[in-house]
Enzyme design. Structure first.
Site, PDB file in Angstrom:
ATOM      1  CB  CYS A  24     -54.425  94.527 -29.964  1.00  0.00           C
ATOM      2  SG  CYS A  24     -56.005  94.635 -29.133  1.00  0.00           S
ATOM      3  N   GLY A  50     -50.700  92.700 -25.165  1.00  0.00           N
ATOM      4  CA  GLY A  50     -52.055  92.369 -24.748  1.00  0.00           C
ATOM      5  C   GLY A  50     -52.064  91.052 -24.016  1.00  0.00           C
ATOM      6  CG  ASN A 124     -52.067  97.410 -32.405  1.00  0.00           C
ATOM      7  OD1 ASN A 124     -50.917  97.694 -32.688  1.00  0.00           O
ATOM      8  ND2 ASN A 124     -52.624  97.813 -31.279  1.00  0.00           N
ATOM      9  N   GLY A 125     -55.341  98.935 -32.435  1.00  0.00           N
ATOM     10  CA  GLY A 125     -55.688 100.349 -32.576  1.00  0.00           C
ATOM     11  C   GLY A 125     -57.048 100.601 -31.966  1.00  0.00           C
ATOM     12  CE1 TYR A 264     -44.544  99.972 -19.541  1.00  0.00           C
ATOM     13  CE2 TYR A 264     -46.607 100.258 -20.700  1.00  0.00           C
ATOM     14  CZ  TYR A 264     -45.866  99.638 -19.725  1.00  0.00           C
ATOM     15  OH  TYR A 264     -46.443  98.678 -18.939  1.00  0.00           O
TER      16      TYR A 264
END
Ligand code: SF4
Length: 492
Positions: A24, A50, A124-125, A264
């Site tokens: 996310c 995302g 996010n996580g 990445y």
């Protein structure tokens, strides 16, 4: 009392490649007449984090407005939709989930209506005790609307007896474990919260009088905003019309930022935790060439993510860098369910060998990671068929031998090639003349550390080392066979 206006859009099916996926990206802004437009642009810049769904909630002083849909930001937010998201404050979210059908009720920002007013949250996580806490909350009568781990937090906020929103949020955060960068919107504030280890990124930016919270600096660049600072691990920031307040309710811990962000996940033009992602990737390539150089004619990146590391590898080894594989950027998403078969098709749709740069040459292929190995196998085949006389593979991460439980979608152990085979065995399976990965210390050198501190690692590197920096409560309880199994029912 605020009211949520919630239209929504069409379903879709998602990605097909063989990389770990970010779970996310988040963006929030306050004090901006163009809050929704800037949030759309910020989410567009964060699209790489995302691609399965996107959502925005705004607040106009009396009402919350929301639009959430499955698919890319551009598919969901045209001028007409964006103009309905009124107000000077907004939060947005890009979502990635594993396979199968994402369902709209899991698309963020999630919204809750409390006695103090509306509350929207983007996350996010991944929370590693979400299912354990969820079961306790269900016993206490909480009715969950989604299968998202994030909803646990909204219920914990509801049950808190604290008097302010931020104290309720802190109450909730004390009961959860895992990785989180939250961006929350209330009827008076934009609130950001980062987990005490700072696993996932969260930054503060400024655009004139407006303040911004988002995942990466590329989301500031796109709207001409300036970077102010990183939100610190364990910090909660409350942004209102009166300015920025910082709260630090948790004991300080050594940061364990996700090192895979550098390899990445993050966009190469972002500055993450003070380091240029592009520069780090080039340095990893240089370290890789120093550690595992090979006599070759040409250095070829697996595009796009292998490009900066291949540039570093070529510079260090004194060999030419060439685009020996061309990526089709207009592939679009497939409506075929992800499977072994379609993953292979995905490679063919995306990559084509550039024969003039490969035929008759000894090629070093540089890629960022090997997860299942399916993509790498096809790419090696493709390069050999294009006439390469030798194919050597160099990987700018250590072997990914352990799953991530902190918000990155990786296969479980039996799907990870490096968990099942030695490097030599992997090389044989991939049919390469040689295969080498960057060492853990080489990776740490590239991010500016002398070496990995074995007692207190400076980053999270658990998918390489297996040393998880947080308790895996759901995993240990046997309630969660792999991360986000809360969503298995919908994901198939
Ligand atoms: S396990 Fe790997 S991908 Fe997950 S947070 Fe740690 S370093 Fe990042």
């Amino acid at each position: 009392m605020s009211r949520l206006i919630l239209p929504h859009t069409h379903p879709f099916d998602g990605g097909d490649d063989d990389h770990p996926h970010e779970e996310c990206g988040v963006f929030g802004i306050i004090g901006d007449a163009d809050a929704a437009t800037h949030t759309v642009l910020g989410l567009h810049a964060l699209q790489h984090r995302g691609q399965e769904a996107a959502g925005i909630v705004s607040y106009d002083g009396s009402q919350f407005h929301s639009h959430r849909g499955l698919g890319h930001v551009a598919e969901n937010f045209n001028d007409e939709v964006t103009s309905r998201l009124k107000g000077k404050m907004a939060v947005g979210h890009n979502r990635y989930s594993t396979t199968g059908g994402t369902i709209l009720r899991n698309v963020q920002p999630l919204f809750a209506e409390y006695e103090f007013g509306g509350f929207a949250v983007g996350h996010n996580g991944n929370l590693t005790n979400a299912l354990t806490v969820r079961k306790e909350l269900q016993k206490r009568g909480c009715l969950f609307q989604s299968t998202s781990d994030t909803e646990t937090v909204t219920h914990l906020i509801a049950l808190s007896t604290a008097t302010t929103v931020e104290d309720r949020l802190i109450d909730a955060l004390r009961q959860i474990e895992g990785a989180y960068s939250f961006v929350c919107l209330t009827n008076g504030a934009l609130i950001g919260a980062r987990d005490p280890l700072g696993l996932r990124p969260l930054i503060l930016g400024k655009l004139g009088p407006a303040h911004i919270l988002c995942s990466e600096t590329c989301a500031l660049d796109i709207i001409g905003a300036e970077f102010v600072r990183n939100i610190e691990p364990g910090e909660i920031v409350v942004l209102t019309s009166e300015g920025v307040r910082s709260l630090k309710p948790f004991p300080k811990q050594n940061q364990r930022f996700c090192i895979f962000e550098y390899i990445y996940f993050a966009r190469p033009d972002s500055i993450t935790e003070g380091r240029s992602v592009y520069e780090v990737r080039k340095l990893i390539g240089m370290e890789l060439a120093r550690e595992s150089g090979v006599d070759c004619d040409v250095v070829v990146p697996v595009p796009d993510s292998g490009v900066p590391a291949a540039l570093g590898f070529a510079a260090q080894s004194g060999k030419p860098f060439e685009y020996g594989i061309i990526r089709n950027h207009y592939v679009g998403r497939t409506f075929i369910q992800p499977s072994e078969k379609t993953r292979h098709l995905g490679v063919k749709r995306k990559h084509n060998p550039n024969r003039s740069q490969i035929a008759g040459k000894r090629v070093v292929l540089v890629d960022d990671s090997i997860v299942r190995g399916t993509t790498s196998m096809k790419i090696v085949d493709m390069v050999r068929e294009a006439g390469a006389t030798e194919v050597h593979m160099r990987i700018s991460s250590p072997p990914t031998a352990h799953p991530c439980f902190f918000g990155i979608d990786t296969p479980s152990y039996d799907g990870l090639m490096a968990a099942r085979y030695t490097v030599a065995e992997m090389g044989k399976k991939l049919c390469v003349d040689s295969l080498a990965f960057i060492s853990m210390n080489g990776l740490y050198r590239a991010v500016g550390e002398a070496k990995r501190n074995a007692d207190k690692p400076q980053f999270c590197d658990a998918c390489f080392s297996g040393e998880y920096p947080l308790p895996l409560t759901d995993q240990k309880a046997g309630t969660m066979p792999k991360q986000l199994s809360l969503l298995n029912e919908e994901r198939g």
